[in-house]
Design a protein around this motif. Structure first.
Motif, PDB file in Angstrom:
ATOM      1  N   ALA A 275       0.849  -1.191   0.000  1.00  0.00           N
ATOM      2  CA  ALA A 275       0.000   0.000   0.000  1.00  0.00           C
ATOM      3  C   ALA A 275       0.882   1.237   0.000  1.00  0.00           C
ATOM      4  CB  ALA A 275      -0.924  -0.023   1.220  1.00  0.00           C
ATOM      5  N   THR A 276       1.053   1.846  -1.163  1.00  0.00           N
ATOM      6  CA  THR A 276       1.833   3.081  -1.218  1.00  0.00           C
ATOM      7  C   THR A 276       0.931   4.300  -1.374  1.00  0.00           C
ATOM      8  OG1 THR A 276       2.114   3.299  -3.618  1.00  0.00           O
ATOM      9  CG2 THR A 276       3.587   1.779  -2.502  1.00  0.00           C
ATOM     10  N   ALA A 277      -0.360   4.072  -1.591  1.00  0.00           N
ATOM     11  CA  ALA A 277      -1.262   5.195  -1.882  1.00  0.00           C
ATOM     12  C   ALA A 277      -1.346   6.160  -0.707  1.00  0.00           C
ATOM     13  CB  ALA A 277      -2.654   4.663  -2.215  1.00  0.00           C
ATOM     14  N   VAL A 279      -3.869   7.761   0.777  1.00  0.00           N
ATOM     15  CA  VAL A 279      -5.335   7.756   0.837  1.00  0.00           C
ATOM     16  C   VAL A 279      -5.803   8.915   1.723  1.00  0.00           C
ATOM     17  CG1 VAL A 279      -7.348   6.367   1.439  1.00  0.00           C
ATOM     18  CG2 VAL A 279      -5.252   5.240   0.659  1.00  0.00           C
ATOM     19  N   ASP A 281      -7.555  10.847   4.468  1.00  0.00           N
ATOM     20  CA  ASP A 281      -8.082  10.356   5.743  1.00  0.00           C
ATOM     21  C   ASP A 281      -9.571  10.627   5.871  1.00  0.00           C
ATOM     22  OD1 ASP A 281      -5.695   9.329   6.788  1.00  0.00           O
ATOM     23  OD2 ASP A 281      -4.979  11.356   7.224  1.00  0.00           O
ATOM     24  N   PRO A 309     -12.317   4.639   5.079  1.00  0.00           N
ATOM     25  CA  PRO A 309     -11.837   3.329   5.552  1.00  0.00           C
ATOM     26  C   PRO A 309     -10.323   3.261   5.439  1.00  0.00           C
ATOM     27  CG  PRO A 309     -12.786   3.158   3.346  1.00  0.00           C
ATOM     28  CD  PRO A 309     -13.065   4.550   3.827  1.00  0.00           C
ATOM     29  N   ASP A 310      -9.692   2.585   6.391  1.00  0.00           N
ATOM     30  CA  ASP A 310      -8.241   2.367   6.297  1.00  0.00           C
ATOM     31  C   ASP A 310      -8.025   1.058   5.537  1.00  0.00           C
ATOM     32  OD1 ASP A 310      -5.520   1.655   6.726  1.00  0.00           O
ATOM     33  OD2 ASP A 310      -5.458   3.076   8.389  1.00  0.00           O
ATOM     34  N   ILE A 311      -7.645   1.194   4.270  1.00  0.00           N
ATOM     35  CA  ILE A 311      -7.563   0.034   3.371  1.00  0.00           C
ATOM     36  C   ILE A 311      -6.510  -0.949   3.872  1.00  0.00           C
ATOM     37  CG2 ILE A 311      -7.170  -0.704   0.986  1.00  0.00           C
ATOM     38  CD1 ILE A 311      -7.948   2.224   0.172  1.00  0.00           C
ATOM     39  N   LEU A 312      -5.337  -0.414   4.162  1.00  0.00           N
ATOM     40  CA  LEU A 312      -4.228  -1.282   4.587  1.00  0.00           C
ATOM     41  C   LEU A 312      -4.573  -2.008   5.887  1.00  0.00           C
ATOM     42  CD1 LEU A 312      -1.326  -2.328   4.388  1.00  0.00           C
ATOM     43  CD2 LEU A 312      -0.579  -0.251   5.564  1.00  0.00           C
ATOM     44  N   GLY A 330       3.165  -1.550   4.329  1.00  0.00           N
ATOM     45  CA  GLY A 330       2.596  -0.204   4.336  1.00  0.00           C
ATOM     46  C   GLY A 330       3.673   0.845   4.121  1.00  0.00           C
ATOM     47  N   PHE A 331       3.244   2.031   3.782  1.00  0.00           N
ATOM     48  CA  PHE A 331       4.133   3.181   3.650  1.00  0.00           C
ATOM     49  C   PHE A 331       3.692   4.239   4.654  1.00  0.00           C
ATOM     50  CE2 PHE A 331       7.119   3.496  -0.026  1.00  0.00           C
ATOM     51  CZ  PHE A 331       7.059   2.174  -0.411  1.00  0.00           C
ATOM     52  N   LYS A 345       3.236   3.408  13.484  1.00  0.00           N
ATOM     53  CA  LYS A 345       2.292   3.100  12.402  1.00  0.00           C
ATOM     54  C   LYS A 345       2.296   1.617  12.067  1.00  0.00           C
ATOM     55  CE  LYS A 345       1.245   6.399   9.974  1.00  0.00           C
ATOM     56  NZ  LYS A 345       1.231   7.576   9.120  1.00  0.00           N
ATOM     57  N   ARG A 348       0.200   0.008  14.643  1.00  0.00           N
ATOM     58  CA  ARG A 348      -1.220   0.366  14.519  1.00  0.00           C
ATOM     59  C   ARG A 348      -1.880  -0.333  13.332  1.00  0.00           C
ATOM     60  NH1 ARG A 348      -0.602   5.649  14.376  1.00  0.00           N
ATOM     61  NH2 ARG A 348      -1.359   6.011  12.302  1.00  0.00           N
ATOM     62  N   LYS A 349      -1.139  -0.423  12.232  1.00  0.00           N
ATOM     63  CA  LYS A 349      -1.723  -1.042  11.029  1.00  0.00           C
ATOM     64  C   LYS A 349      -1.666  -2.564  11.102  1.00  0.00           C
ATOM     65  CE  LYS A 349      -1.974   2.938   8.644  1.00  0.00           C
ATOM     66  NZ  LYS A 349      -3.081   3.491   7.882  1.00  0.00           N
TER      67      LYS A 349
HETATM   68  O1  C5P Z   1      -2.367   6.320   8.359  1.00  0.00           O
HETATM   69  P1  C5P Z   1      -1.506   6.676   7.217  1.00  0.00           P
HETATM   70  O2  C5P Z   1      -2.263   7.306   6.083  1.00  0.00           O
HETATM   71  O3  C5P Z   1      -0.315   7.494   7.557  1.00  0.00           O
HETATM   72  O4  C5P Z   1      -0.953   5.265   6.716  1.00  0.00           O
HETATM   73  C1  C5P Z   1      -0.203   5.127   5.570  1.00  0.00           C
HETATM   74  C2  C5P Z   1      -0.291   3.731   5.042  1.00  0.00           C
HETATM   75  O5  C5P Z   1      -1.614   3.208   5.139  1.00  0.00           O
HETATM   76  C3  C5P Z   1       0.013   3.681   3.574  1.00  0.00           C
HETATM   77  O6  C5P Z   1       0.536   2.399   3.288  1.00  0.00           O
HETATM   78  C4  C5P Z   1      -1.337   3.901   2.940  1.00  0.00           C
HETATM   79  O7  C5P Z   1      -1.388   3.418   1.612  1.00  0.00           O
HETATM   80  C5  C5P Z   1      -2.229   3.127   3.856  1.00  0.00           C
HETATM   81  N1  C5P Z   1      -3.585   3.683   4.004  1.00  0.00           N
HETATM   82  C6  C5P Z   1      -4.664   3.013   3.489  1.00  0.00           C
HETATM   83  N2  C5P Z   1      -5.936   3.505   3.668  1.00  0.00           N
HETATM   84  C7  C5P Z   1      -6.129   4.661   4.342  1.00  0.00           C
HETATM   85  C8  C5P Z   1      -5.037   5.363   4.861  1.00  0.00           C
HETATM   86  C9  C5P Z   1      -3.775   4.854   4.670  1.00  0.00           C
HETATM   87  O8  C5P Z   1      -4.488   1.946   2.877  1.00  0.00           O
HETATM   88  N3  C5P Z   1      -7.363   5.129   4.505  1.00  0.00           N
END
Ligand code: C5P
Length: 403
Positions: A275-277, A279, A281, A309-312, A330-331, A345, A348-349
């Motif tokens: 997950a580099t996007a 996204v 918040d 939604p937090d995809i990662l 994750g990034f 992070k 948390r992820k």
């Molecule tokens: O929480 P934060 O945005 O800093 O986290 C960054 C990482 O989580 C990235 O790998 C990003 O692609 C992923 N992400 C996601 N969905 C979100 C927020 C972040 O997949 N809503």
């Protein structure tokens, strides 16, 4: 440079696409390769050896009787020195000649004489669409590949003859990308990789929205590196203006919710999710159906937000990720205290590997520096081009997957 130290024998056969071979030759040299051009008599009708000599910086070979070689065996000497032989353009006739193992002129003789286990033969066909579609050509192509040649292309579109269809030679930059990929190690062969990249766009109304400065370059470089490493790659991309890496299948999305849906539809097939996007918040809680108008009163619209939604995090919680069948990366783009934020992070992820970078130093740039954070600690990948860093990251991930 991506081809430093590689010696390429570039073979030209008779076809109008020879005009693109000049550009290809230049591109190979620019990437650090040494290029030895060999031309058939027919190729010399389309472009001169003078041009190819000037661009490659080496005299061109065209005859098996070339007395410049002390042993008078250019077919042996040229093929033994090559890291790869690339035929671009390769005509229908020349493909037929290769299949038959003909050896009555230098280029086919050299291809036949090459040490087949050590010197790969890459073929970029170029011909009219009817010639391409003809059963004889298709039969020959199948046999050529069964004999170990690697096919580059073909392209489709308007042809020099005025017809439109398959049979165009790939563009020089496409051939270059395929060649660079060819030389990369393949530690992800057989794997399916899903990558998210770019920003998301969250609509306020039909003409306005909220987004961020992510260019998508790092994610696109990661997708390219994964494909170079042999994986089957799907890239879910937010709105960015970047070319799709060769061989990568791309799904364009706009909002975080679209991105989540696109990821959910594909992640079951993947064994690696990166997950580099960047996204967003939050999104406007209620996007207006119609453009919000100024009414002259000086009042500003009230915007309420909903959390995306937090995809990662969601993917990392899935049973496949929890069981180890899916490796999640994750990034984190931070402005300061990279290590501490990246470690927090990662926890948390719930991902095994989190890659930190400094946001303002990476957004839109062609280079970057990365910090790889896992349960054991942190490893720095010093500043380099995003393409180079992506390759280092992919090879690091491949080692983790193999362990
Ligand atoms: O929480 P934060 O945005 O800093 O986290 C960054 C990482 O989580 C990235 O790998 C990003 O692609 C992923 N992400 C996601 N969905 C979100 C927020 C972040 O997949 N809503």
């Amino acid at each position: 440079m991506d081809l430093t130290g590689k010696h390429i024998v570039l073979g030209l056969t008779g076809g109008i696409a020879c005009y693109k071979s000049a550009e290809l030759c230049r591109a190979l040299v620019k990437e650090g390769a040494t290029v030895q051009v060999v031309m058939t008599e027919a190729a010399e009708r389309f472009i001169t050896p003078v041009t190819m000599q000037a661009l490659s910086g080496r005299p061109v070979y065209g005859s098996q009787w070339d007395a410049r070689e002390p042993n008078n065996m250019p077919h042996i000497n040229l093929s033994r020195a090559a890291d790869a032989i690339v035929l671009a353009p390769c005509s229908a006739d020349f493909i037929a000649r290769l299949v038959q193992g003909r050896a009555d002129e230098l280029l086919s003789l050299m291809c036949l004489a090459r040490p087949i286990e050590r010197v790969p033969l890459l073929v970029a066909p170029a011909m009219n669409r009817e010639m391409w579609a003809h059963p004889a050509t298709q039969r020959n192509l199948a046999q050529l590949q069964a004999d170990g040649a690697i096919l580059l292309g073909v392209g489709s579109g308007l042809q020099a003859c005025g017809e439109t269809g398959d049979g165009r030679m790939l563009e020089p930059e496409e051939l270059l990308e395929d060649l660079v990929a060819f030389f990369q190690p393949k530690p992800l062969a057989g794997r399916r990789v899903l990558v998210t990249a770019g920003p998301t766009y969250e609509a306020i109304d039909p003409v306005r929205g909220i987004t961020n400065l992510s260019s998508g370059k790092m994610g696109f470089a990661v997708a390219r590196a994964a494909r170079e490493a042999g994986a089957e790659v799907t890239l879910v991309a937010g709105p960015v203006d970047l070319a799709t890496p060769r061989g990568v299948s791309r799904v364009d999305v706009r909002s975080a919710q679209d991105m989540l849906a696109a990821v959910n539809a594909r992640v079951e097939q993947a064994s690696l999710f990166i997950a580099t996007a960047a996204v967003a918040d939050w999104r406007p809680a209620n996007a207006a159906d119609q453009k919000i108008k100024k009414d002259g009163s000086g009042r500003t619209p009230e915007l309420a937000f909903a959390e995306n939604p937090d995809i990662l995090a969601a993917v990392a919680q899935s049973p496949r990720a929890q069981s180890g069948a899916l490796f999640c990366v994750g990034f984190a783009a931070e402005s300061h205290d990279l290590l501490a934020h990246a470690q927090a992070k990662r926890a948390r992820k719930g991902v095994p590997l989190l890659v930190g970078n400094i946001g303002p130093a990476t957004f839109g740039q062609d280079d970057n520096a990365l910090l790889l954070v896992d349960a054991q600690g942190a490893t720095e990948l010093p500043r380099a081009s995003k393409r180079e860093l992506a390759r280092q990251l992919i090879s690091d991930i491949a080692r983790r997957l193999a362990a």
